[in-house]
Design an enzyme around this catalytic site. Structure first.
Site, PDB file in Angstrom:
ATOM      1  N   TYR A  12     -86.337  56.701 -60.948  1.00  0.00           N
ATOM      2  CA  TYR A  12     -86.970  55.382 -60.883  1.00  0.00           C
ATOM      3  C   TYR A  12     -86.689  54.589 -62.163  1.00  0.00           C
ATOM      4  CZ  TYR A  12     -90.927  52.063 -60.947  1.00  0.00           C
ATOM      5  OH  TYR A  12     -91.712  50.943 -61.035  1.00  0.00           O
ATOM      6  N   SER A  27     -89.778  47.245 -64.593  1.00  0.00           N
ATOM      7  CA  SER A  27     -90.874  48.065 -65.123  1.00  0.00           C
ATOM      8  C   SER A  27     -90.586  48.364 -66.590  1.00  0.00           C
ATOM      9  CB  SER A  27     -90.955  49.387 -64.350  1.00  0.00           C
ATOM     10  OG  SER A  27     -91.777  50.311 -65.031  1.00  0.00           O
TER      11      SER A  27
HETATM   12  N1  LIG Z   1     -97.754  49.980 -59.942  1.00  0.00           N
HETATM   13  C1  LIG Z   1     -97.231  50.077 -61.122  1.00  0.00           C
HETATM   14  O1  LIG Z   1     -97.768  50.747 -62.027  1.00  0.00           O
HETATM   15  C2  LIG Z   1     -95.933  49.372 -61.442  1.00  0.00           C
HETATM   16  C3  LIG Z   1     -95.536  49.299 -62.784  1.00  0.00           C
HETATM   17  C4  LIG Z   1     -94.352  48.653 -63.101  1.00  0.00           C
HETATM   18  C5  LIG Z   1     -93.581  48.097 -62.102  1.00  0.00           C
HETATM   19  N2  LIG Z   1     -93.979  48.186 -60.798  1.00  0.00           N
HETATM   20  C6  LIG Z   1     -93.101  47.583 -59.790  1.00  0.00           C
HETATM   21  O2  LIG Z   1     -93.825  46.574 -59.100  1.00  0.00           O
HETATM   22  C7  LIG Z   1     -93.309  46.453 -57.773  1.00  0.00           C
HETATM   23  C8  LIG Z   1     -94.450  46.582 -56.780  1.00  0.00           C
HETATM   24  O3  LIG Z   1     -95.025  47.870 -56.965  1.00  0.00           O
HETATM   25  P1  LIG Z   1     -96.447  48.263 -56.383  1.00  0.00           P
HETATM   26  O4  LIG Z   1     -97.071  49.162 -57.367  1.00  0.00           O
HETATM   27  O5  LIG Z   1     -97.163  47.067 -55.898  1.00  0.00           O
HETATM   28  O6  LIG Z   1     -95.971  49.156 -55.140  1.00  0.00           O
HETATM   29  P2  LIG Z   1     -96.681  49.425 -53.712  1.00  0.00           P
HETATM   30  O7  LIG Z   1     -98.120  49.237 -53.831  1.00  0.00           O
HETATM   31  O8  LIG Z   1     -96.137  50.733 -53.272  1.00  0.00           O
HETATM   32  O9  LIG Z   1     -96.039  48.279 -52.808  1.00  0.00           O
HETATM   33  C9  LIG Z   1     -94.650  48.294 -52.584  1.00  0.00           C
HETATM   34  C10 LIG Z   1     -94.268  47.146 -51.698  1.00  0.00           C
HETATM   35  O10 LIG Z   1     -92.851  47.243 -51.445  1.00  0.00           O
HETATM   36  C11 LIG Z   1     -92.639  47.299 -50.035  1.00  0.00           C
HETATM   37  N3  LIG Z   1     -91.510  48.173 -49.728  1.00  0.00           N
HETATM   38  C12 LIG Z   1     -91.347  49.468 -50.072  1.00  0.00           C
HETATM   39  N4  LIG Z   1     -90.207  49.932 -49.542  1.00  0.00           N
HETATM   40  C13 LIG Z   1     -89.655  48.910 -48.840  1.00  0.00           C
HETATM   41  C14 LIG Z   1     -88.497  48.774 -48.057  1.00  0.00           C
HETATM   42  N5  LIG Z   1     -87.641  49.792 -47.848  1.00  0.00           N
HETATM   43  N6  LIG Z   1     -88.248  47.584 -47.471  1.00  0.00           N
HETATM   44  C15 LIG Z   1     -89.090  46.536 -47.645  1.00  0.00           C
HETATM   45  N7  LIG Z   1     -90.200  46.605 -48.376  1.00  0.00           N
HETATM   46  C16 LIG Z   1     -90.479  47.783 -48.976  1.00  0.00           C
HETATM   47  C17 LIG Z   1     -93.942  47.835 -49.450  1.00  0.00           C
HETATM   48  O11 LIG Z   1     -94.152  47.335 -48.127  1.00  0.00           O
HETATM   49  P3  LIG Z   1     -93.896  48.122 -46.746  1.00  0.00           P
HETATM   50  O12 LIG Z   1     -94.295  49.542 -46.946  1.00  0.00           O
HETATM   51  O13 LIG Z   1     -94.719  47.348 -45.775  1.00  0.00           O
HETATM   52  O14 LIG Z   1     -92.413  47.957 -46.483  1.00  0.00           O
HETATM   53  C18 LIG Z   1     -94.969  47.186 -50.374  1.00  0.00           C
HETATM   54  O15 LIG Z   1     -95.250  45.879 -49.938  1.00  0.00           O
HETATM   55  C19 LIG Z   1     -92.253  47.531 -57.610  1.00  0.00           C
HETATM   56  O16 LIG Z   1     -90.958  46.994 -57.844  1.00  0.00           O
HETATM   57  C20 LIG Z   1     -92.624  48.524 -58.695  1.00  0.00           C
HETATM   58  O17 LIG Z   1     -91.531  49.303 -59.100  1.00  0.00           O
HETATM   59  C21 LIG Z   1     -95.144  48.797 -60.443  1.00  0.00           C
END
Ligand SMILES: NC(=O)c1ccc[n+]([C@@H]2O[C@H](COP(=O)([O-])OP(=O)(O)OC[C@H]3O[C@@H](n4cnc5c(N)ncnc54)[C@H](OP(=O)(O)O)[C@@H]3O)[C@@H](O)[C@H]2O)c1
Length: 274
Positions: free
Chosen positions: A164, A151
Site C-alpha cells: 500500500y 497517504s
Molecule cells: N483511513 C485512513 O486512515 C487513510 C489514511 C490515508 C489515506 N487514506 C486514503 O483515503 C482514501 C479513502 O480511504 P478510506 O479510509 O475512506 O477507505 P474506505 O472507507 O475503505 O472507502 C474506500 C472507498 O473506495 C471505494 N473503492 C474501493 N475499491 C474500489 C474499486 N475497486 N472500485 C471503485 N471504488 C472502490 C469504496 O467503495 P465501494 O466498496 O462501494 O466500491 C469506498 O467508497 C483511500 O485512497 C485511502 O488510501 C486513508
C-alpha cells in the site's frame, strides 16, 4: 463536513465534480462537503445502494448529486461512469481520485505478488483511468482540478502494508507527472496525504488487528487508538472532517496557482520538513 454546516459558503456553485470512492469513508465526506459548497457532485464507487444513500443525504441538505457506479479496476466501467457524469452534469471541472486502500492488511513476508499488483491497480492505475477518461471534459473547463488522495505512508513507510505505501508513493509521483503535463491546459493536479483517519477502512484495520493480537475488538480498538494517537503530535487520530476543508480549498479559485503540490494533513505525524 455536514453540508448544512457550510450551506452559506457557496464558493463552488456552478462547479461540476466527480468523486471516486464516494460510497463511504473519506470519499463520502468529500462529496458531502463539495456539495455543501454548491458543487454538483457525481458519486462513483462499486456499491450503488450506498451511493444512492449519499445522494439522498446531499439532496436532503439542498445540494445536487447523481450516481455513476464503476469498479475503478475496469477501464470500460470507468469510461462509462465518466461519460455519464459529463453528460448529466453538462461538463466536469473537478475530479477527486479518492478510491484506494488495501484489500489485505499484512507485513512484507505475508504478501504475495498479486497483493502488490492489486494495490498498484487500485491506488495508482485507477487514478490514470479516471484522469484519462475525464481529460477531454476537464480541458473544456475554465478551471480544471484534479485532486488525488494518497497517504503519509507514501512519504514515510511504516512497518505494515508495504504494498500500500509503495503504491501511494507511486500515486504521489504520478500526480507530479500529471501536474507537469496538464499545466499548459490550465488543469491543476495536487495530492492530499492524510495521516490515520477514522473511516470504514480504519474499522476494518482494527478488526484485522484484533485477530492478529488475539484481543477482543473493544480492547484492541482502545490500544490501537492510543498507540496511533501517541505517534501524532496533535494527540489524536484524524476525522474525515479534518481533511475535507483542504480538498474544498484545492477545488476552488483560491488554489488557482497551486499545482504539483503534495499536501500533508496528519496532525504533525511526519517529523521531516520535506
Ligand atoms: N483511513 C485512513 O486512515 C487513510 C489514511 C490515508 C489515506 N487514506 C486514503 O483515503 C482514501 C479513502 O480511504 P478510506 O479510509 O475512506 O477507505 P474506505 O472507507 O475503505 O472507502 C474506500 C472507498 O473506495 C471505494 N473503492 C474501493 N475499491 C474500489 C474499486 N475497486 N472500485 C471503485 N471504488 C472502490 C469504496 O467503495 P465501494 O466498496 O462501494 O466500491 C469506498 O467508497 C483511500 O485512497 C485511502 O488510501 C486513508
Amino acid at each position: 463536513m455536514n453540508p448544512r454546516s457550510n450551506r452559506r459558503i457557496q464558493d463552488l456553485k456552478g462547479r461540476r465534480a466527480l468523486v471516486t470512492g464516494a460510497s463511504r469513508g473519506l470519499g463520502r465526506h468529500i462529496a458531502l462537503s463539495l456539495a455543501g459548497r454548491g458543487a454538483t457532485v457525481a458519486l462513483s464507487a462499486r456499491d450503488r445502494s450506498r451511493l444512492e444513500g449519499v445522494r439522498r443525504t446531499i439532496l436532503r441538505a439542498g445540494g445536487k448529486a447523481i450516481v455513476c457506479p464503476a469498479d475503478a479496476l475496469s477501464s470500460a466501467q470507468v469510461e462509462r461512469a465518466v461519460e455519464t457524469a459529463v453528460r448529466r452534469l453538462g461538463g466536469l471541472d473537478i475530479l477527486v481520485n479518492n478510491a484506494g486502500g488495501a484489500e489485505r492488511f499484512a507485513g512484507l513476508t505475508e504478501l504475495n505478488e498479486s497483493d502488490w499488483s492489486a494495490a498498484y491497480d487500485l491506488n495508482v492505475l485507477s487514478i490514470l483511468r479516471f484522469t484519462r477518461a475525464a481529460l477531454p471534459a476537464l480541458r473544456r473547463s475554465r478551471s480544471g482540478r484534479i485532486i488525488n488522495i494518497a497517504s503519509v505512508s507514501g512519504l514515510e513507510p511504516g512497518r505494515f502494508n508495504p504494498h500500500y505505501s509503495t503504491a501511494k508513493a507511486a500515486a504521489i509521483h504520478l500526480s507530479k507527472v500529471l501536474a507537469n503535463e496538464l499545466a499548459p491546459m490550465r488543469i491543476t493536479v495536487n495530492t492530499v496525504c492524510p495521516g490515520p483517519l477514522r473511516t470504514d477502512a480504519w474499522e476494518r484495520n482494527l478488526a484485522d488487528q484484533a485477530v492478529r493480537r488475539r484481543l477482543p475488538l473493544s480492547v484492541c480498538r482502545k490500544r490501537v487508538e492510543q498507540e496511533e494517537a501517541a505517534k501524532v503530535p496533535l494527540g489524536r487520530v484524524g476525522e474525515c472532517s479534518d481533511v475535507t476543508g483542504l480538498v474544498d480549498w484545492l477545488a476552488g479559485d483560491s488554489a488557482a496557482w497551486t499545482t504539483g503540490s503534495c499536501l500533508r494533513i496528519d496532525g504533525g505525524k511526519l517529523r521531516s520538513i520535506g
